[in-house]
Design a protein around this motif. Structure first.
Motif, PDB file in Angstrom:
ATOM      1  N   THR A   1       0.834  -1.206   0.000  1.00 29.66           N
ATOM      2  CA  THR A   1       0.000   0.000   0.000  1.00 29.66           C
ATOM      3  C   THR A   1       0.870   1.259   0.000  1.00 29.66           C
ATOM      4  OG1 THR A   1      -1.700  -1.215   1.237  1.00 29.66           O
ATOM      5  CG2 THR A   1      -1.875   1.188   1.198  1.00 29.66           C
ATOM      6  N   ASP A   2       1.922   1.267   0.816  1.00 31.33           N
ATOM      7  CA  ASP A   2       2.823   2.422   0.848  1.00 31.33           C
ATOM      8  C   ASP A   2       3.517   2.613  -0.485  1.00 31.33           C
ATOM      9  OD1 ASP A   2       2.116   2.809   3.465  1.00 31.33           O
ATOM     10  OD2 ASP A   2       3.864   1.748   4.288  1.00 31.33           O
ATOM     11  N   ASP A   3       3.956   1.489  -1.106  1.00 35.57           N
ATOM     12  CA  ASP A   3       4.644   1.601  -2.394  1.00 35.57           C
ATOM     13  C   ASP A   3       3.710   2.156  -3.469  1.00 35.57           C
ATOM     14  OD1 ASP A   3       6.905   0.585  -1.248  1.00 35.57           O
ATOM     15  OD2 ASP A   3       6.616  -1.468  -1.994  1.00 35.57           O
ATOM     16  N   ILE A   4       2.482   1.706  -3.476  1.00 39.64           N
ATOM     17  CA  ILE A   4       1.530   2.198  -4.472  1.00 39.64           C
ATOM     18  C   ILE A   4       1.286   3.684  -4.263  1.00 39.64           C
ATOM     19  CG2 ILE A   4      -0.847   2.005  -5.293  1.00 39.64           C
ATOM     20  CD1 ILE A   4       0.971  -0.273  -6.149  1.00 39.64           C
TER      21      ILE A   4
ATOM     22  N   ASP B   1       0.742 -12.031  -6.426  1.00 41.31           N
ATOM     23  CA  ASP B   1       1.800 -11.603  -7.338  1.00 41.31           C
ATOM     24  C   ASP B   1       1.952 -10.092  -7.162  1.00 41.31           C
ATOM     25  OD1 ASP B   1       3.336 -10.765  -9.530  1.00 41.31           O
ATOM     26  OD2 ASP B   1       2.672 -12.464 -10.734  1.00 41.31           O
ATOM     27  N   GLU B   2       3.026  -9.682  -6.487  1.00 47.97           N
ATOM     28  CA  GLU B   2       3.197  -8.274  -6.140  1.00 47.97           C
ATOM     29  C   GLU B   2       3.297  -7.402  -7.395  1.00 47.97           C
ATOM     30  OE1 GLU B   2       6.249  -5.417  -3.548  1.00 47.97           O
ATOM     31  OE2 GLU B   2       6.352  -7.607  -3.414  1.00 47.97           O
ATOM     32  N   GLN B   3       4.011  -7.859  -8.407  1.00 46.43           N
ATOM     33  CA  GLN B   3       4.170  -7.055  -9.614  1.00 46.43           C
ATOM     34  C   GLN B   3       2.845  -6.870 -10.338  1.00 46.43           C
ATOM     35  OE1 GLN B   3       7.253  -8.730 -12.025  1.00 46.43           O
ATOM     36  NE2 GLN B   3       8.893  -8.195 -10.597  1.00 46.43           N
ATOM     37  N   ARG B   4       2.073  -7.948 -10.477  1.00 48.23           N
ATOM     38  CA  ARG B   4       0.784  -7.834 -11.156  1.00 48.23           C
ATOM     39  C   ARG B   4      -0.180  -6.947 -10.362  1.00 48.23           C
ATOM     40  NH1 ARG B   4       1.541  -8.920 -16.387  1.00 48.23           N
ATOM     41  NH2 ARG B   4       2.342 -11.015 -16.754  1.00 48.23           N
ATOM     42  N   LEU B   5      -0.210  -7.103  -9.026  1.00 49.23           N
ATOM     43  CA  LEU B   5      -1.090  -6.253  -8.230  1.00 49.23           C
ATOM     44  C   LEU B   5      -0.671  -4.794  -8.324  1.00 49.23           C
ATOM     45  CD1 LEU B   5      -2.084  -8.071  -4.916  1.00 49.23           C
ATOM     46  CD2 LEU B   5      -3.365  -7.744  -7.013  1.00 49.23           C
ATOM     47  N   THR B   6       0.632  -4.556  -8.344  1.00 50.93           N
ATOM     48  CA  THR B   6       1.101  -3.177  -8.504  1.00 50.93           C
ATOM     49  C   THR B   6       0.633  -2.614  -9.843  1.00 50.93           C
ATOM     50  OG1 THR B   6       3.055  -3.593  -7.138  1.00 50.93           O
ATOM     51  CG2 THR B   6       3.160  -1.730  -8.653  1.00 50.93           C
TER      52      THR B   6
ATOM     53  N   GLU C   1      12.677   6.978   0.514  1.00 49.85           N
ATOM     54  CA  GLU C   1      12.613   5.560   0.142  1.00 49.85           C
ATOM     55  C   GLU C   1      11.703   5.349  -1.048  1.00 49.85           C
ATOM     56  OE1 GLU C   1      11.445   3.278   3.442  1.00 49.85           O
ATOM     57  OE2 GLU C   1      12.985   4.024   4.777  1.00 49.85           O
ATOM     58  N   ARG C   2      11.518   6.369  -1.850  1.00 53.72           N
ATOM     59  CA  ARG C   2      10.583   6.240  -2.959  1.00 53.72           C
ATOM     60  C   ARG C   2      11.100   5.236  -3.985  1.00 53.72           C
ATOM     61  NH1 ARG C   2       8.345  11.485  -5.896  1.00 53.72           N
ATOM     62  NH2 ARG C   2       7.842  11.789  -3.731  1.00 53.72           N
ATOM     63  N   THR C   3      10.160   4.457  -4.486  1.00 50.16           N
ATOM     64  CA  THR C   3      10.482   3.525  -5.564  1.00 50.16           C
ATOM     65  C   THR C   3      10.101   4.167  -6.870  1.00 50.16           C
ATOM     66  OG1 THR C   3      10.001   1.686  -4.084  1.00 50.16           O
ATOM     67  CG2 THR C   3      10.066   1.205  -6.438  1.00 50.16           C
TER      68      THR C   3
END
Length: 534
Positions: free
Chosen positions: A344-347, A372-377, A530-532
């Motif tokens: 949630t934080d990354d999104i 699947d973290e990548q697909r959910l992102t 820490e932004r991605t």
């Protein structure tokens, strides 16, 4: 010197002959087993009964020996009433009192020669077989009772020789069964058995042919249906009857046809989509290149920029189409344990770069899930991108995540233009876009189709509630552990204040349920360095 090779076409498949069909082989195996069983049973019974016939003859001869001994020790001469003193009288009297069996004969010997013969009603005439007489002569002059089998060119005999001594001249009583005749009667019974066995095999063949044909009918239909299947004719299905292995095979074959039909449809749909969507930018680029003035630097630069823009759009379109093309493959979703709170934080960090909006979080779960973290992102950011696209700058866009009753809910809520109720189904179809003002029409219309495919890959669905002019809420409803998830609940069939009506569409679903909103000040990791990158 060059050598030319000529390709050879594969030989046409030869249809199996009737002797090579599964039906014929099954019937052959059944008949072979049945025949083997009949032969073994008949052979064992035949051998045992032949031995029984020999035992019965020996028992009859031994009873005759006992009667002869009783006559010799306790009997009296019929004419004188005195005990027997002459071996000739004893043998002669014994032959008169003995009633032979149907295939039994007798003869009396004196001094090694046939002296007395059986009465004329006795059918077996031992004295007529000279070879037998010659074989009996040395036996009648001995001192021991003999029970043996003697075979002559005429027949085979079971012989009992009982010698009697009276002075210097030996006498003997000979009783014999025609063993061949006894066995001939018995063999007739087994010839009848053989005829019955052949008739039984013919009946088994007929019934087995019908039963095998009935059981293998679905298999024949499998072959016929498989030959009729093509990429343009996938509607064939085989009716399922019964509850056996063949029925299970038919079920599996029909399921395979369903998968083939879905694959063909997906292939045709992909080809149609690619042909339709790529034709437009190609036409635009070709048209501008044809009209471009190479000597005009301004026109050349403008055409170059347009061509690059169209090529970028084609690249994005191809990427989206490839995503949808692989949506049904086993490796489309790769599950791993994921921290939903961190996700949630990354999104949120990534979504803040999508547009000038007031980004808030109204719920954040700390649970972990197999997703699947990548697909959910990809899906969550697509919903956030849509929220930016259809809302005005400065409006609020809210993200949230929660876990309840073994299901994950990830949502994006905006204050944009919303979606009319009659468009809720349409927005998830490939290349379909809701009817909006031209200013909001951008992209190929694949975003929500990709979101729906990713949700389906997780055995979940997409829910949407929207009010025209007041905004929309898109929610990913997924199982916490795909593959062991409880059934997906039916969407609520009720409305809420200002909400749109429910339009069910598995695996998509729409609902008017709105999560409780608690605005939380954004303290994302982006502010902590820490932004991605998006």
């Amino acid at each position: 010197m060059a050598q030319h090779t000529q390709g050879t076409e594969p030989a046409p498949r030869r249809a199996p002959s009737r002797l090579q069909t599964v039906r014929a082989r099954i019937l052959g195996a059944v008949l072979a087993l049945a025949a083997l069983g009949l032969i073994i049973a008949g052979g064992v019974a035949y051998t045992a009964q032949r031995a029984h016939v020999d035992d019965r003859m020996d028992q009859s001869l031994m009873r005759s020996l006992e009667e002869f001994e009783a006559l010799a020790h306790e009997g009296v001469h019929p004419a004188t009433g005195e005990r027997f003193t002459s071996s000739d009288d004893l043998v002669n009297t014994a032959m008169r009192q003995t009633v032979p069996a149907p295939h039994e004969g007798m003869v009396g010997f004196r001094a090694g020669r046939a002296q007395w013969i059986a009465a004329s009603p006795v059918p077996l005439r031992l004295e007529d077989d000279e070879v037998l007489m010659d074989a009996l002569e040395p036996l009648t002059t001995g001192q021991k009772v003999v029970l043996r089998e003697i075979t002559t060119p005429r027949s085979s005999y079971r012989v009992l020789v009982v010698p009697v001594t009276d002075g210097d001249v030996p006498s003997a009583l000979v009783l014999a069964f025609d063993r061949s005749a006894e066995h001939a009667e018995f063999d007739q019974v087994f010839r009848t058995y053989a005829v019955i066995a052949v008739v039984a095999l013919l009946l088994i063949a007929g019934v087995g042919w019908l039963v095998a044909g009935r059981l293998l009918r679905p298999v024949r239909l499998l072959g016929q249906t498989a030959r009729r299947i093509s990429d343009t004719h996938t509607s064939e299905r085989i009716p399922v009857t019964g509850n056996d292995d063949v029925s299970e095979l038919t079920h599996a074959f029909n399921e395979m046809l369903d998968r083939l039909a879905a694959a063909f449809d997906a292939e045709h749909e992909l080809l149609d989509d690619v042909g339709h969507e790529l034709r437009t930018p190609l036409t635009i680029v070709r048209g501008h290149l044809e009209l471009m003035d190479p000597d005009d630097p301004e026109d050349a630069a403008s055409t170059r920029d347009l061509a690059l823009d169209e090529l970028d759009r084609m690249h994005r379109l191809v990427d989206d189409l490839m995503t949808l093309a692989t949506a049904g493959s086993p490796g489309f979703v790769r599950l791993e344990e994921t921290d939903l709170g961190r996700l949630t934080d990354d999104i949120l960090d990534k979504a803040r770069l999508l547009g000038d909006r007031r980004w808030t979080v109204d719920a954040r779960t700390g649970a972990t899930a197999h997703v699947d973290e990548q697909r959910l992102t990809q899906a969550w950011l697509q919903l956030a991108s849509n929220a930016v696209k259809f809302s005005a700058p400065g409006t609020r866009i809210t993200l949230g995540s929660s876990v309840r009753d073994g299901r994950i809910r990830l949502w994006v809520r905006d204050e944009g233009i919303g979606v009319s109720p009659d468009q809720l189904e349409r927005i998830f179809v490939r290349f379909a876009q809701a009817e909006r003002e031209p200013a909001f029409r951008d992209g190929a219309g694949l975003g929500l189709a990709i979101v729906s495919a990713i949700a389906g890959g997780h055995e979940g669905r997409v829910e949407v509630s929207s009010t025209r002019g007041f905004g929309s809420t898109f929610t990913l409803d997924l199982p916490l552990d795909p593959g062991h998830a409880p059934p997906v609940p039916e969407p609520a069939d009720h409305g809420s204040t200002g909400g749109a009506p429910v339009v069910p569409r598995p695996p998509l679903a729409t609902t008017t349920e709105t999560p409780l909103t608690m605005e939380i000040p954004v303290t994302s990791r982006a502010r902590q360095g820490e932004r991605t990158s998006l």
